[in-house]
Write a protein that holds these residues in place. Sequence first.
Motif, PDB file in Angstrom:
ATOM      1  N   GLU A 168      -6.353  -2.609  -5.632  1.00 56.44           N
ATOM      2  CA  GLU A 168      -5.870  -1.928  -4.427  1.00 56.44           C
ATOM      3  C   GLU A 168      -4.641  -1.073  -4.729  1.00 56.44           C
ATOM      4  N   THR A 169      -3.790  -1.506  -5.650  1.00 51.14           N
ATOM      5  CA  THR A 169      -2.653  -0.675  -6.060  1.00 51.14           C
ATOM      6  C   THR A 169      -3.178   0.634  -6.641  1.00 51.14           C
ATOM      7  N   GLN A 181      -4.476   3.163  -4.099  1.00 46.08           N
ATOM      8  CA  GLN A 181      -3.432   3.894  -3.390  1.00 46.08           C
ATOM      9  C   GLN A 181      -2.793   4.972  -4.269  1.00 46.08           C
ATOM     10  N   ARG A 214       0.842  -1.211   0.000  1.00 49.42           N
ATOM     11  CA  ARG A 214       0.000   0.000   0.000  1.00 49.42           C
ATOM     12  C   ARG A 214       0.872   1.255   0.000  1.00 49.42           C
TER      13      ARG A 214
END
Length: 167
Positions: free
Chosen positions: A61-62, A65, A31
């Motif tokens: 999720e990458t 962030q 993260r």
Amino acid sequence: MHRLILMRHAQAQPSAPAGGDEARPLASIGRSEAALMGRALAERGLKPDLALISSAVRTRETWEQMHDSFGDVEIRYEPALYNAPSDVIRRLVENCEEEAGCLLVLAHNPGVHVLAVEYLTESAASPAVLDRMAGGFPPGAAALFTVDVAGRCTYEGFLTPRSLGAQ
């Protein structure tokens, strides 16, 4: 398209609580690495107009962030990018040539790494650049290319979380 960013997802957990490989989430270090990469790309003026993102949890999720560093970006979650070989990624890139000035492809190894090396070979990159890329494509890494009017990719740079000071 005049710029292409080929990026591998950031560091993921070794397994998922349920759902198999596609459900693996980012590790906590992943993260922070993803956020660092987003800032580094934006600071270099590399703001994608369009982001093609694998449907896997770790790639989504990458992106989560990174996206605050870029502002408004069109996002497409592409199931075909999940563990895609280089020819599938290349086809998706080619299909977007007229849609974006700067395209980000956020996917997986080995496909991202293989495609980056193919582009380097096709553009007759220097042996030093080829050697650097032969060293691998670690989690969170991004290969940067300038794209000419004929769609040929020329090496512009290679960023990794480690090269930016991540631990």
